[in-house]
Design a protein around this motif. Sequence first.
Motif, mmCIF file in Angstrom:
data_model
loop_
_atom_site.group_PDB
_atom_site.id
_atom_site.type_symbol
_atom_site.label_atom_id
_atom_site.label_comp_id
_atom_site.label_asym_id
_atom_site.label_seq_id
_atom_site.Cartn_x
_atom_site.Cartn_y
_atom_site.Cartn_z
ATOM 1 N N GLU A 17 0.816 -1.217 0.000
ATOM 2 C CA GLU A 17 0.000 0.000 0.000
ATOM 3 C C GLU A 17 0.847 1.263 0.000
ATOM 4 O O GLU A 17 0.364 2.330 -0.339
ATOM 5 C CB GLU A 17 -0.948 0.011 1.211
ATOM 6 C CG GLU A 17 -2.085 -0.988 1.108
ATOM 7 C CD GLU A 17 -2.980 -0.737 -0.091
ATOM 8 O OE1 GLU A 17 -3.320 0.428 -0.359
ATOM 9 O OE2 GLU A 17 -3.325 -1.722 -0.773
ATOM 10 N N THR A 18 2.137 1.139 0.362
ATOM 11 C CA THR A 18 3.008 2.312 0.345
ATOM 12 C C THR A 18 3.455 2.668 -1.073
ATOM 13 O O THR A 18 3.975 3.750 -1.299
ATOM 14 C CB THR A 18 4.261 2.094 1.221
ATOM 15 O OG1 THR A 18 5.056 1.045 0.652
ATOM 16 C CG2 THR A 18 3.885 1.765 2.652
ATOM 17 N N LEU A 19 3.251 1.746 -2.013
ATOM 18 C CA LEU A 19 3.673 1.971 -3.392
ATOM 19 C C LEU A 19 2.604 2.715 -4.188
ATOM 20 O O LEU A 19 1.419 2.673 -3.852
ATOM 21 C CB LEU A 19 3.941 0.627 -4.080
ATOM 22 C CG LEU A 19 5.007 -0.267 -3.465
ATOM 23 C CD1 LEU A 19 5.038 -1.602 -4.183
ATOM 24 C CD2 LEU A 19 6.365 0.400 -3.515
ATOM 25 N N GLN A 21 3.790 1.320 -9.538
ATOM 26 C CA GLN A 21 4.851 0.516 -8.940
ATOM 27 C C GLN A 21 4.304 -0.842 -8.512
ATOM 28 O O GLN A 21 4.937 -1.877 -8.725
ATOM 29 C CB GLN A 21 5.468 1.234 -7.736
ATOM 30 C CG GLN A 21 6.336 2.408 -8.095
ATOM 31 C CD GLN A 21 6.782 3.194 -6.883
ATOM 32 O OE1 GLN A 21 6.101 3.239 -5.855
ATOM 33 N NE2 GLN A 21 7.938 3.852 -7.003
ATOM 34 N N ARG A 22 3.128 -0.825 -7.904
ATOM 35 C CA ARG A 22 2.484 -2.070 -7.471
ATOM 36 C C ARG A 22 2.267 -2.999 -8.668
ATOM 37 O O ARG A 22 2.555 -4.186 -8.607
ATOM 38 C CB ARG A 22 1.145 -1.746 -6.797
ATOM 39 C CG ARG A 22 0.990 -2.347 -5.455
ATOM 40 C CD ARG A 22 -0.351 -2.180 -4.797
ATOM 41 N NE ARG A 22 -1.263 -1.168 -5.267
ATOM 42 C CZ ARG A 22 -1.407 0.031 -4.724
ATOM 43 N NH1 ARG A 22 -0.682 0.386 -3.697
ATOM 44 N NH2 ARG A 22 -2.291 0.870 -5.203
ATOM 45 N N GLN A 40 4.083 -6.538 -9.229
ATOM 46 C CA GLN A 40 3.200 -7.699 -9.364
ATOM 47 C C GLN A 40 3.563 -8.489 -10.623
ATOM 48 O O GLN A 40 3.726 -9.707 -10.584
ATOM 49 C CB GLN A 40 1.735 -7.231 -9.439
ATOM 50 C CG GLN A 40 0.761 -8.271 -9.933
ATOM 51 C CD GLN A 40 0.266 -9.190 -8.868
ATOM 52 O OE1 GLN A 40 0.229 -8.821 -7.717
ATOM 53 N NE2 GLN A 40 -0.113 -10.389 -9.245
ATOM 54 N N LEU A 41 3.704 -7.779 -11.721
ATOM 55 C CA LEU A 41 4.012 -8.444 -12.991
ATOM 56 C C LEU A 41 5.398 -9.082 -12.976
ATOM 57 O O LEU A 41 5.579 -10.204 -13.448
ATOM 58 C CB LEU A 41 3.911 -7.442 -14.146
ATOM 59 C CG LEU A 41 2.503 -6.962 -14.486
ATOM 60 C CD1 LEU A 41 2.548 -5.787 -15.449
ATOM 61 C CD2 LEU A 41 1.672 -8.099 -15.076
ATOM 62 N N TYR A 42 6.368 -8.374 -12.401
ATOM 63 C CA TYR A 42 7.740 -8.883 -12.433
ATOM 64 C C TYR A 42 7.976 -10.022 -11.441
ATOM 65 O O TYR A 42 8.504 -11.069 -11.796
ATOM 66 C CB TYR A 42 8.735 -7.749 -12.169
ATOM 67 C CG TYR A 42 10.165 -8.164 -12.350
ATOM 68 C CD1 TYR A 42 10.700 -8.373 -13.608
ATOM 69 C CD2 TYR A 42 10.986 -8.371 -11.240
ATOM 70 C CE1 TYR A 42 12.016 -8.772 -13.776
ATOM 71 C CE2 TYR A 42 12.299 -8.776 -11.396
ATOM 72 C CZ TYR A 42 12.812 -8.966 -12.666
ATOM 73 O OH TYR A 42 14.115 -9.371 -12.825
ATOM 74 N N TYR A 43 7.582 -9.827 -10.195
ATOM 75 C CA TYR A 43 7.910 -10.807 -9.158
ATOM 76 C C TYR A 43 6.861 -11.892 -8.989
ATOM 77 O O TYR A 43 7.197 -13.052 -8.785
ATOM 78 C CB TYR A 43 8.162 -10.113 -7.817
ATOM 79 C CG TYR A 43 9.452 -9.343 -7.811
ATOM 80 C CD1 TYR A 43 10.666 -9.999 -7.742
ATOM 81 C CD2 TYR A 43 9.469 -7.963 -7.893
ATOM 82 C CE1 TYR A 43 11.867 -9.313 -7.747
ATOM 83 C CE2 TYR A 43 10.662 -7.255 -7.901
ATOM 84 C CZ TYR A 43 11.854 -7.941 -7.829
ATOM 85 O OH TYR A 43 13.040 -7.257 -7.843
ATOM 86 N N GLY A 50 10.332 0.981 -6.772
ATOM 87 C CA GLY A 50 9.359 0.274 -5.935
ATOM 88 C C GLY A 50 10.052 -0.586 -4.890
ATOM 89 O O GLY A 50 9.665 -0.606 -3.724
ATOM 90 N N MET A 51 11.103 -1.297 -5.298
ATOM 91 C CA MET A 51 11.850 -2.128 -4.354
ATOM 92 C C MET A 51 12.536 -1.275 -3.294
ATOM 93 O O MET A 51 12.555 -1.637 -2.116
ATOM 94 C CB MET A 51 12.885 -2.985 -5.096
ATOM 95 C CG MET A 51 12.275 -4.162 -5.820
ATOM 96 S SD MET A 51 11.303 -5.255 -4.757
ATOM 97 C CE MET A 51 12.550 -5.851 -3.647
ATOM 98 N N LEU A 52 13.113 -0.149 -3.714
ATOM 99 C CA LEU A 52 13.744 0.754 -2.743
ATOM 100 C C LEU A 52 12.712 1.251 -1.732
ATOM 101 O O LEU A 52 12.994 1.322 -0.526
ATOM 102 C CB LEU A 52 14.397 1.952 -3.461
ATOM 103 C CG LEU A 52 15.644 1.648 -4.279
ATOM 104 C CD1 LEU A 52 16.121 2.903 -5.009
ATOM 105 C CD2 LEU A 52 16.753 1.083 -3.395
#
Length: 187
Positions: A137-139, A143-144, A148-151, A178-180
């Motif tokens: 929810e912080t993204l 970014q979410r 979602q698509l990548y991981y 997003g990861m940061l």
Amino acid sequence: MTNSTIIDKDQRALELLQAYQEGNASAFSDLYDMYIQLMLNYGCCLTSDVELVKDCIQDVFIRLLDKRQSPAVKRLSSYLVISLRNRLVDEFRKVSYNASVDLDCADKRKSVVDVETDYLEEEKSLHQKNKVAYLMETLTPRQREALQLYYLDEKKYDEICQIMNMNYHSVRNLVHRGMLKLRAAAL
């Protein structure tokens, strides 16, 4: 794997089983190849006797092969794993009975530990899910979606670019930022 990927795989498995029952012999081989690794991994979590696991997997597939109609299930993966677990439990009981061990006593000791372990695992899993939901929810929505698509959906950057209608570097930056942001929020 995402839930939709699992559902698609289970749907494909049921189609293969039906194709086998309609006379396509290679369909059963494809079904076996689809689930053998999952079942081996699961069986090896229950016992270190790999040969016993392999034998039980063969028994599960032979029983599935002997059935004239598909089992009335929506998720064949769950059916196969549960069948393997039940088959292994039968073998454990056979060994315990032949070793003249008091099975009732052993089952009671094990069941208390299992219930406690299962409860702790469930609590830990729930806590982790809540934490992940909070962090997601912080993204930003973009970014979410990219994460979602990548991981979770295991898409390559090129595929994500097409889905999100963005260029390659923008998608990589979106995932990286997003990861940061997740790492910073997790601390």
